[in-house]
Design an enzyme around this catalytic site. Structure first.
Site, PDB file in Angstrom:
ATOM      1  N   ARG A 156      51.243  12.988 -16.527  1.00 31.57           N
ATOM      2  CA  ARG A 156      51.450  12.725 -17.935  1.00 31.57           C
ATOM      3  C   ARG A 156      50.958  14.370 -18.172  1.00 31.57           C
ATOM      4  O   ARG A 156      49.770  14.827 -17.487  1.00 31.57           O
ATOM      5  CB  ARG A 156      50.567  11.718 -18.521  1.00 31.57           C
ATOM      6  CG  ARG A 156      50.942  12.233 -20.126  1.00 31.57           C
ATOM      7  CD  ARG A 156      49.254  11.662 -20.765  1.00 31.57           C
ATOM      8  NE  ARG A 156      49.532  11.727 -22.613  1.00 31.57           N
ATOM      9  CZ  ARG A 156      48.479  11.553 -23.637  1.00 31.57           C
ATOM     10  NH1 ARG A 156      47.561  10.711 -22.642  1.00 31.57           N
ATOM     11  NH2 ARG A 156      48.843  11.616 -24.794  1.00 31.57           N
ATOM     12  N   HIS A 158      52.558  12.875 -28.572  1.00 30.32           N
ATOM     13  CA  HIS A 158      53.002  11.871 -28.548  1.00 30.32           C
ATOM     14  C   HIS A 158      54.386  11.322 -28.544  1.00 30.32           C
ATOM     15  O   HIS A 158      54.454   9.903 -28.233  1.00 30.32           O
ATOM     16  CB  HIS A 158      52.503  10.824 -30.010  1.00 30.32           C
ATOM     17  CG  HIS A 158      51.263  10.768 -30.280  1.00 30.32           C
ATOM     18  ND1 HIS A 158      50.710  11.119 -31.506  1.00 30.32           N
ATOM     19  CD2 HIS A 158      49.476  11.025 -29.430  1.00 30.32           C
ATOM     20  CE1 HIS A 158      49.285  11.117 -31.689  1.00 30.32           C
ATOM     21  NE2 HIS A 158      49.003  10.867 -30.468  1.00 30.32           N
ATOM     22  N   GLU A 172      52.641   3.489 -23.136  1.00 31.26           N
ATOM     23  CA  GLU A 172      53.057   4.718 -23.116  1.00 31.26           C
ATOM     24  C   GLU A 172      53.001   4.747 -21.478  1.00 31.26           C
ATOM     25  O   GLU A 172      53.873   5.317 -20.817  1.00 31.26           O
ATOM     26  CB  GLU A 172      51.496   6.004 -23.201  1.00 31.26           C
ATOM     27  CG  GLU A 172      52.562   5.842 -24.870  1.00 31.26           C
ATOM     28  CD  GLU A 172      51.183   6.792 -25.140  1.00 31.26           C
ATOM     29  OE1 GLU A 172      50.235   6.666 -25.553  1.00 31.26           O
ATOM     30  OE2 GLU A 172      51.214   7.783 -25.625  1.00 31.26           O
ATOM     31  N   ARG A 198      40.265  14.720 -36.816  1.00 22.74           N
ATOM     32  CA  ARG A 198      41.731  16.500 -37.164  1.00 22.74           C
ATOM     33  C   ARG A 198      41.195  16.186 -38.266  1.00 22.74           C
ATOM     34  O   ARG A 198      41.777  15.089 -38.820  1.00 22.74           O
ATOM     35  CB  ARG A 198      42.282  16.699 -36.395  1.00 22.74           C
ATOM     36  CG  ARG A 198      41.842  16.187 -34.357  1.00 22.74           C
ATOM     37  CD  ARG A 198      43.115  16.340 -33.724  1.00 22.74           C
ATOM     38  NE  ARG A 198      42.441  15.793 -32.426  1.00 22.74           N
ATOM     39  CZ  ARG A 198      43.822  15.057 -31.602  1.00 22.74           C
ATOM     40  NH1 ARG A 198      45.203  14.858 -31.982  1.00 22.74           N
ATOM     41  NH2 ARG A 198      43.241  14.645 -31.157  1.00 22.74           N
TER      42      ARG A 198
END
Ligand code: AMP
Length: 403
Positions: free
Chosen positions: A89, A178, A384, A239
């Site tokens: 990744r 993402h 994922e 965030r």
């Protein structure tokens, strides 16, 4: 073919071994605190978890993981040769990578070059690649980018309205993140809708510690909420999400902090954590709100409202949608968040079935809208690593054919 998936961070290295003949997970774990004090490696297989002494470097971590996987007593494979390929990744592919690809020296150098845009992630991702190349030099390695899925966004969606010359010179634009998750749930959605993926029109909401919402047209990302970095977009665990850039200057001057310090604060101390003062974890904030904590309730309201606004924007961008998809830790598990995000949207053709939404089965694809709802609403668990393993397999298969 068995495929090893690697997600390397600066002091961690997550791994999963998948058998692609049946797409089943064989083993997984995490090398934590690499190079720090008391590093550990976790190893989960057949419903058991074991912990081992960790590693001082990424290379040592890979070696240790491989030795665990082939261990005579607890291992799951007989030899390293059973691993047909490794998929890595990488967070930032920038404007350079539009899809997953085979790794060579040039690709690794480009990943390192893009560190400017993702200083916390790309150097660590590249370190994982280099470590695997050293330890498994004859195994093909593939790179899968979080940003690649969003490279189909049109200019009007990815540009910031800054001076064009600066965009050209510095590549300052929206890249999103993402992407692997948005792509995976889009493909799963196509299957449940019985549609060709290239005809799917949807809004995908990946809501976890980090969250992003994407507009999908003809199976491709045409807009997404995250920007140059994952700080932009909806309210997240720590965030802030969207804000007026002047807030940065204002906080710098009032808190007497540097830009770097304020950006670190906006990334790590804001969002659910900053507003609630309780936690960055959605579950814990929900529990506090249920006990009457007003700031916790406000934090959840801000999160749901920010996601609702993106859903509304993307309904306008797409001129309606076949479906809205919820995925990620919050999207898959929090019935409260889903209901709050989509309440009072009947006039836009979205009607959530409150009972179905509350009684969903975890880990399964669930339709949670009513029959009357023009836009279908689904929970689709993301995977994922499986998406990465599928990409790796496809690339390696072609490699074998062309030999
Ligand atoms: P992720 O980053 O996708 O692993 O998601 C992490 C977030 O999902 C955290 O805020 C968790 O609190 C949230 N989450 C995980 N499980 C649940 C649950 N059962 N109910 C509500 N939120 C959950």
């Amino acid at each position: 073919m068995k495929i090893l998936i690697i997600n390397a961070g600066s002091s961690s290295l997550k791994y999963q071994l998948l058998d692609m003949t049946n797409e089943k997970l064989i083993a997984k774990g995490n090398c934590e605190k690499i190079g720090l004090s008391s590093p550990v490696i976790s190893y989960k297989h057949d419903g058991k978890e074991e912990i081992f002494e960790g590693a001082k470097t990424h290379e040592e971590a890979i070696k240790k993981v491989l030795n665990i996987l082939v261990d005579k007593k607890i291992g799951v494979i007989k030899s390293f040769d059973e691993i047909g390929a490794i998929g890595h990744r990488v967070v930032m592919g920038g404007w350079l990578f539009k899809e997953s690809c085979l790794i060579d020296e040039e690709v690794t150098r480009k990943v390192e070059k893009l560190s400017d845009l993702a200083p916390l992630h790309n150097p660590a991702n590249a370190m994982g690649i280099r470590a695997c190349e050293k330890v498994m030099p004859n195994t093909p390695q593939v790179v899968i980018f979080d940003t690649a899925f969003h490279t189909t966004m049109p200019e009007k969606a990815y540009m910031y309205a800054i001076k064009y010359e600066d965009y050209e010179k510095f590549h300052v634009r929206r890249y999103g993140a993402h992407g692997t998750s948005h792509r995976f749930v889009t493909q799963e959605l196509a299957k449940v809708l019985g549609k060709d993926v290239n005809k799917v029109k949807a809004i995908t909401c990946h809501l976890g510690n980090g969250s992003s919402v994407s507009a999908i047209e003809n199976g491709k990302s045409v807009d997404t909420s995250m920007g140059l970095t994952p700080l932009q977009g909806v309210v997240m665990g720590t965030r802030s999400g969207d804000l007026d850039p002047t807030v940065v200057q204002f906080l710098c001057s009032h808190k007497k902090q540097s830009v770097d310090e304020v950006l670190n604060y906006l990334n790590k101390e804001c969002g659910l954590l900053g507003v609630s003062g309780v936690s960055s974890d959605h579950r814990e904030v929900t529990e506090a709100a249920e006990k009457g904590n007003k700031r916790a309730k406000l934090a959840l309201d801000l999160l749901a409202y920010s996601v609702k606004k993106y859903v509304g924007m993307y309904l306008a961008v797409l001129n309606g949608a076949d479906a809205i998809v919820f995925t990620g830790g919050i999207g898959e598990n929090s019935a409260e968040a889903r209901e709050q995000i989509l309440e009072n949207m009947e006039n836009l053709g979205i009607i959530i079935d409150k009972e179905k939404n509350a009684n969903f089965k975890r880990g399964q694809i669930e339709l949670i809208s009513t029959k009357e709802s023009k836009v279908k609403v689904y929970i689709i668990p993301t995977n994922e690593e499986l998406m990465m393993a599928r990409d790796t397999l496809n690339i390696v298969k072609n490699l074998k054919k062309s030999k």
